[in-house]
Scaffold this motif. Structure first.
Motif, mmCIF file in Angstrom:
data_model
loop_
_atom_site.group_PDB
_atom_site.id
_atom_site.type_symbol
_atom_site.label_atom_id
_atom_site.label_comp_id
_atom_site.label_asym_id
_atom_site.label_seq_id
_atom_site.Cartn_x
_atom_site.Cartn_y
_atom_site.Cartn_z
ATOM 1 N N ASN A 260 -30.096 -45.044 -0.010
ATOM 2 C CA ASN A 260 -29.133 -44.588 -1.148
ATOM 3 C C ASN A 260 -29.919 -44.959 -2.264
ATOM 4 O OD1 ASN A 260 -27.098 -43.249 -0.350
ATOM 5 N ND2 ASN A 260 -25.794 -45.033 0.224
ATOM 6 N N MET A 263 -32.902 -42.876 -2.850
ATOM 7 C CA MET A 263 -32.734 -41.692 -3.020
ATOM 8 C C MET A 263 -32.399 -41.368 -4.682
ATOM 9 S SD MET A 263 -33.020 -39.832 -0.217
ATOM 10 C CE MET A 263 -32.223 -37.998 -0.803
ATOM 11 N N THR A 267 -34.291 -38.858 -7.252
ATOM 12 C CA THR A 267 -33.663 -37.951 -7.871
ATOM 13 C C THR A 267 -33.917 -38.125 -9.411
ATOM 14 O OG1 THR A 267 -31.860 -38.161 -6.358
ATOM 15 C CG2 THR A 267 -31.530 -36.632 -8.156
ATOM 16 N N TRP A 321 -28.953 -46.098 -11.937
ATOM 17 C CA TRP A 321 -30.038 -45.103 -10.937
ATOM 18 C C TRP A 321 -31.365 -45.559 -10.713
ATOM 19 C CZ3 TRP A 321 -28.454 -39.795 -8.912
ATOM 20 C CH2 TRP A 321 -27.098 -39.778 -8.550
ATOM 21 N N ARG B 258 -21.945 -41.047 0.943
ATOM 22 C CA ARG B 258 -22.691 -41.008 -0.310
ATOM 23 C C ARG B 258 -23.841 -40.287 -0.043
ATOM 24 N NH1 ARG B 258 -21.742 -47.116 -1.892
ATOM 25 N NH2 ARG B 258 -19.592 -47.216 -1.955
ATOM 26 N N MET B 259 -24.415 -40.518 0.812
ATOM 27 C CA MET B 259 -25.857 -40.051 0.876
ATOM 28 C C MET B 259 -25.899 -38.306 0.968
ATOM 29 S SD MET B 259 -28.764 -41.297 1.477
ATOM 30 C CE MET B 259 -30.286 -41.251 2.164
ATOM 31 N N ASN B 260 -24.828 -37.898 1.840
ATOM 32 C CA ASN B 260 -24.782 -36.478 1.777
ATOM 33 C C ASN B 260 -24.299 -36.049 0.472
ATOM 34 O OD1 ASN B 260 -25.215 -35.602 4.154
ATOM 35 N ND2 ASN B 260 -23.029 -36.165 4.958
ATOM 36 N N VAL B 262 -25.279 -37.281 -2.571
ATOM 37 C CA VAL B 262 -26.432 -37.441 -3.259
ATOM 38 C C VAL B 262 -27.471 -36.236 -2.919
ATOM 39 C CG1 VAL B 262 -28.577 -38.922 -3.531
ATOM 40 C CG2 VAL B 262 -26.376 -39.839 -3.801
ATOM 41 N N MET B 263 -27.625 -36.018 -1.591
ATOM 42 C CA MET B 263 -28.513 -34.936 -1.046
ATOM 43 C C MET B 263 -28.154 -33.802 -1.783
ATOM 44 S SD MET B 263 -30.761 -36.247 0.399
ATOM 45 C CE MET B 263 -31.340 -34.760 1.014
ATOM 46 N N LYS B 264 -26.821 -33.387 -1.633
ATOM 47 C CA LYS B 264 -26.243 -32.107 -2.353
ATOM 48 C C LYS B 264 -26.591 -32.113 -3.656
ATOM 49 C CE LYS B 264 -22.328 -31.524 0.730
ATOM 50 N NZ LYS B 264 -20.970 -31.704 0.970
ATOM 51 N N LYS B 265 -26.302 -33.222 -4.431
ATOM 52 C CA LYS B 265 -26.703 -33.062 -5.994
ATOM 53 C C LYS B 265 -28.162 -32.761 -6.192
ATOM 54 C CE LYS B 265 -23.270 -35.751 -8.465
ATOM 55 N NZ LYS B 265 -22.877 -37.010 -9.028
ATOM 56 N N LEU B 266 -29.035 -33.367 -5.625
ATOM 57 C CA LEU B 266 -30.208 -33.452 -5.449
ATOM 58 C C LEU B 266 -30.682 -31.917 -5.361
ATOM 59 C CD1 LEU B 266 -33.232 -35.066 -5.728
ATOM 60 C CD2 LEU B 266 -32.771 -35.435 -3.232
ATOM 61 N N THR B 267 -30.177 -31.309 -4.114
ATOM 62 C CA THR B 267 -30.787 -30.002 -3.737
ATOM 63 C C THR B 267 -30.232 -29.047 -4.756
ATOM 64 O OG1 THR B 267 -30.376 -30.764 -1.629
ATOM 65 C CG2 THR B 267 -30.207 -28.199 -2.070
ATOM 66 N N TRP B 321 -20.546 -29.274 -4.982
ATOM 67 C CA TRP B 321 -21.869 -29.998 -4.755
ATOM 68 C C TRP B 321 -22.356 -30.668 -6.050
ATOM 69 C CZ3 TRP B 321 -26.023 -27.953 -1.004
ATOM 70 C CH2 TRP B 321 -25.575 -27.680 -0.049
ATOM 71 N N GLN D 255 -21.728 -36.520 10.368
ATOM 72 C CA GLN D 255 -22.371 -37.103 9.060
ATOM 73 C C GLN D 255 -23.728 -36.746 9.111
ATOM 74 O OE1 GLN D 255 -20.880 -40.725 7.864
ATOM 75 N NE2 GLN D 255 -19.980 -39.695 6.073
ATOM 76 N N ARG D 258 -24.459 -33.008 9.536
ATOM 77 C CA ARG D 258 -24.588 -32.389 8.196
ATOM 78 C C ARG D 258 -25.793 -32.668 7.257
ATOM 79 N NH1 ARG D 258 -18.814 -33.993 6.088
ATOM 80 N NH2 ARG D 258 -17.483 -32.874 7.710
ATOM 81 N N MET D 259 -26.152 -33.926 7.423
ATOM 82 C CA MET D 259 -27.465 -34.290 6.778
ATOM 83 C C MET D 259 -28.492 -33.456 7.174
ATOM 84 S SD MET D 259 -27.875 -36.347 4.576
ATOM 85 C CE MET D 259 -28.896 -37.894 3.885
ATOM 86 N N VAL D 262 -28.316 -30.007 5.798
ATOM 87 C CA VAL D 262 -28.537 -30.077 4.402
ATOM 88 C C VAL D 262 -30.174 -29.977 4.141
ATOM 89 C CG1 VAL D 262 -28.492 -31.402 2.156
ATOM 90 C CG2 VAL D 262 -26.310 -30.817 3.561
ATOM 91 N N MET D 263 -30.848 -31.107 4.762
ATOM 92 C CA MET D 263 -32.069 -31.101 4.577
ATOM 93 C C MET D 263 -32.871 -29.854 5.310
ATOM 94 S SD MET D 263 -32.697 -34.193 3.565
ATOM 95 C CE MET D 263 -34.510 -34.026 3.952
ATOM 96 N N LEU D 266 -32.308 -27.434 1.963
ATOM 97 C CA LEU D 266 -33.508 -28.059 1.167
ATOM 98 C C LEU D 266 -34.793 -27.645 1.115
ATOM 99 C CD1 LEU D 266 -33.363 -29.829 -1.296
ATOM 100 C CD2 LEU D 266 -33.757 -31.914 0.016
#
Lengths: 322, 322, 322, 322, 322
Positions: A260, A263, A267, A321, B258-260, B262-267, B321, D255, D258-259, D262-263, D266
């Protein structure tokens, strides 16, 4: 290699007996004989089988390795199989040496490979002179006590290794790979140790049962004492398994944590880097934007790059962050 | 350091007896003697061994630390090994103090290190005057009750810490690292506590067995009461282990969550940033596109950048997201 | 396919008896008959049912597959169901062959499919001539011993496979997919083996119970020996389950590890790549920056690209991210 | 607050007895007295202690909270500690009310806090008139039955909540955070419920033991019925724990799923976006490429951007990455 | 709906008896009556209660659903609660039908809902004519055997489903979401099945206990046979739980694997794409680089783009990242 000892009235009367005279000695009241074979041949044990009247199955078990720790009852004698356990130095694994013994009324015959040293056994016996006149029961107690003490030392060493591992767990500079390998090795050692230690409870239980008539009232507390040791070693082993599991689980959680953090950093930096890209892209267009081919443009571009980058840096810094 | 007390008819008759007179006192009907050794020397205990006729193995166990909680039966006396448990303040771990005791018909000899305070034991005895005339059984009960009450306090404190941990678990502002460390410490404390508490069930079971003749009918309910405490402490410890496991597992799941996010935000941000890059790239080409080197181009470029960026932002906002 | 043998006084007197004469032989004192059916028809077993007075339910169990390993007691005979276990070569799974047997006072009837070879059974019997005069008890012992030895061999093979897996676990060049498949197959084999091995404890327990009157005093140690084997196989199976779990858990942790390493690399290279992008973006602007359309600009641009890139590379190298 | 009832021949003869007359009533054959204390003072219970001859330890247990569910035997009476369990509405946790009772030959004394309503207890008794003439055994049965029924209702409610959670698990629109919180709360409630329910098995076992002489033959089936309820509640609780674990584990797996999705998305979009970047980069060079500063260049650029982008989109669409 | 049968001497003498004549029939030696109620009303069962002298609690249990599988002993009769289990087609869950029965000396009364078909029960009885003259014991055996066979079929079906799941696990084209849902459903079915199957062991144990006097010597092997079935079903259920856990854990590990692969691909392509970006960025600068605005620049640019891109592609290909 054969070693022998003749005990009489709690004293070592002679060592290095000839096999021929043993039969006669066994007939004498008050004499107790110990015979130790290191890596005996089939013939050695056949001779013993004849002299002591051992059961063929017990002799076979003595020859074949990988017995389960146990105390088998035959009509005229008992057969013990047990393990000496030691930890290899460094982060090494668990090493075990199999020790077997025939227990008759007046003789203890121990059988083992070169890994187990009979010297440590005689030292153990010689240190305890008070009950040395209890014949075979005394010799058997010395043997089991030595083995169980060894198990206990291993458990204590493993406990220390686990403590070290705990420190490494929350230390940011320790290597994950190393942590994984060490915890795996510990777990493996514990699984193996368990297989060596747990059946000893049953062995001691059998010894302590009154109908078996090994442990006379005076020896009873001594065997009871060993039994307590076995229980402690077992309990402790279980606790350590628990701790290693906790370490592994916590480690997975810490990895998730680091992921985390990485990441978030990724970001943040990606966003900061996007600023000059976007700005210089804009000012690189072949369209007459404000400041096109003029110093104003340069100033604007530079201000936007620096301002945007620093702004984002501060923002992410606040969010922790970066 | 030695402390002594002489009880007669449920009253403390004298304190600070000389070791020489104890032998005489033990011969008197109705007299009960308590002797407390803090960190005794080998000589201290040898003296006791002679006066009270203690078994050598029991004395050895009293000298060596890390005994398993147990109640051993010797021919003329009992030997108790148990632990006082306390939690170190803050988020500290579990600290234990070993307490050993010899129990004869008319004497209780307690042996411990400097961590255990004999004052708390005398306070406990002095608070309970009703059954103080039950001699050694009363003294033994007071000792075990004190220790088990301590175990119970620790369990209660751990329960509260776990409650705090639960609150932190779903609090977005709590630190993962801190959570991991605290839950690991809790787990470790529970593993250790378990090793101290669980064998006490067996100890109390032995005390309550009628053939042992410690707990006379009037003392029986008192020991039963302690036994209930031990059971509660054991059950509770197991529940807490369960809760800590739940916390750890839920935490891993929350991290995945949280990882999910963050990944969504990043994307999303990566997509938004791609808009000006693509647009300014297009308008930076050395080809005569629509608006090449004219204000129209600038307008087009700006509209596309702003329109695309805002459009994507709204889109991701709706999908939650960002 | 039927095979038969007639034992008298511990010797094989005849083979290939006609079914008609068996009834007569069973009436003779001192004669022991072995009858082996490979994939018998319903009629074959009905004939047996009549000749030996077997219970209908036992015959039905003999015809239907997938029995639980067990030793059922009927009024005039026993019924045994057990499994031969073998590992398929390569990384293959566990293959089992069901073997059933009726045990009467003077006859052993074995029933099995084509997978189980009766030759291995006769070899086993012929190797052990000492107790061959113990009639049906001897035959039964030979059968169970053969099966349990087979279980043991499987456990040993699985142990070796797990050792290989452990080596692969920490080997960076091994394939994750392969590791997962192998550990899954191992786990599956262990689950199945457990179902075959564990109930054998109860079977042997029943044989060893005195009231059943199979194992006479001379055979008792032989069955006890098999029982020890069963216990070792059970214990070992449990240990292996534990090891496979450890491997799986450690593997997940190692994956997390690799993920973190990949992420760090990714981040590092992304940062390094961002340098020329930002620099050339800047020098591609249509604004009169320092060195605009002059060699100075080229020098500046190149210096910044090379300097920034190398600087970051060294930085990440030191942090061991690359 | 005190409430009382006098039963004679299975009928409620009077309510609201004065404490003074209770002593007399207890001496009468055929009279059964119920006394209920809500939050009694120390004095209230001292009075009871005198009148009913209660053991001091039992009275202390009645005053102190957090007892383990148990049925203690004293010489002249029994002491029961148990819990009423209810679920707080919404997704609330488990609330428990401690209920204690002294059981003598002719009296039942219940002690509890304000959370437990004695009205529900009298309702329970009044509904069951058939065996109301069984004195204290009947009253005790009514009390335990009420509590166990409550446990059962809680288990049923938790089962429904878990069903809801299962639905949410595979519902793409449900919030992860909510799911985690709810499953954690469920797990916590189950851990607590377990601590309340499981010891009830032992309580009922004690009641059903013949030597205790509470449950006469006619009451035996009634207590047996409650015992069945306790067993069901225990079994069910264990199943639910299992289900919650399954939900948590499946959730972690979802999860991960989903990850991965998303990857993939992305990666796909990053690739598509790279097309215009690369193309416009090429056509933005200050070198005389094909179509440099001519309409041909624009056409080429646009074709490559659109063609490449659409081509990749179709490709990823087919792989189901987008 | 009521169905009845009168057995005499192992034959069905009549069906559809009037309820009025049953009382008379029950008094006749040698007559056995079966009465089946599908969804009976309270009145139906009250009538039975009077005729057969059933205990009120047993009748209440028969009316209320969700009983735990059990065999309760009342003074004059037994009460059985058990479940028929079936798997819903497709990937459906476990469906259960509750069956209850009163067992008196000469009558079996079965009570169930519309889901359970009494026809299958009569078929079962009619297929087994050998022991049909054993009265109620025979009828009871038929009922339990039918239910347990059903449990066994469900276990076998679940085993096949798990085999399918295993295949899907290592199949790259299978959907994660589908795998998760199916394994979750399997786990849920197993949890429920366990609650239905496990208590049957106790039921059969009770039946086989000699003092209960249901299973006379001739019926004993039949009930023993059912007991073996129950044990196999239990063992198998446990194995399947183990397998589903293995599948879930392996799946998480496979997901981690895929994630790593996707990350590697992502990194590789990102690096390859960075080549043209960097190169065209360089050649797009407004500085007089080598080949500025000349064909040499174009050639250099193209060579670097193609060379760098292909070089990296080959490099990653060798590392098996792409």
């Amino acid at each position: 290699m054969v070693r022998t000892r003749l005990y009489r009235d709690g004293k070592v009367e002679r060592e290095d007996l000839a096999l021929e005279e043993i039969k006669g000695l066994l007939a004498e009241e008050g004499a107790t004989v110990w015979i130790d074979y290191e890596s005996p041949s089939d013939e050695d044990l056949s001779a013993m089988e004849t002299i002591l009247g051992l059961h063929r199955l017990a002799v076979e078990d003595a020859l074949h390795d990988h017995q389960r720790p146990k105390l088998d009852r035959y009509r005229t004698h008992l057969f013990l199989a047990a393990y000496e356990a030691t930890l290899e130095p460094g982060d090494g694994g668990l090493a075990v040496n199999e020790v077997k013994a025939f227990i008759t009324r007046r003789a203890l015959v121990t059988v083992h490979g070169p890994g187990f040293s009979a010297d440590r056994l005689t030292e153990r016996w010689d240190r305890e002179t008070d009950v040395a006149d209890h014949g075979v029961a005394f010799l058997l107690w010395g043997l089991i006590d030595l083995l169980v003490d060894g198990h206990f030392d291993v458990v204590q060493d493993l406990d220390e290794r686990i403590e070290d591992l705990e420190d490494a767990l929350f230390d940011d500079h320790s290597s994950d790979h190393d942590l994984q390998r060490r915890s795996f090795e510990l777990r493996k050692a514990l699984v193996r140790l368990r297989r060596v230690v747990l059946p000893m409870r049953e062995v001691l239980n059998t010894v302590l049962r009154r109908d078996l008539d090994i442990a006379d009232p005076a020896m009873q507390p001594f065997f009871q004492d060993v039994y307590d040791h076995v229980l402690r070693a077992s309990d402790w082993t279980e606790s350590l398994r628990d701790m290693v599991s906790s370490i592994l689980e916590t480690h997975v959680s810490i990895q998730g944590n680091r992921m985390n953090l990485v990441m978030k950093k990724l970001t943040s930096w990606a966003a900061i880097i996007a600023v000059p890209t976007a700005v210089t892209g804009f000012f690189g267009q072949n369209v007459p934007f404000l400041g096109f081919q003029s110093t104003l443009g340069l100033v604007l571009s530079l201000s936007l790059i620096v301002g945007g980058g620093v702004g984002l840096y501060v923002l992410f810094r606040r969010k922790e962050w970066i």
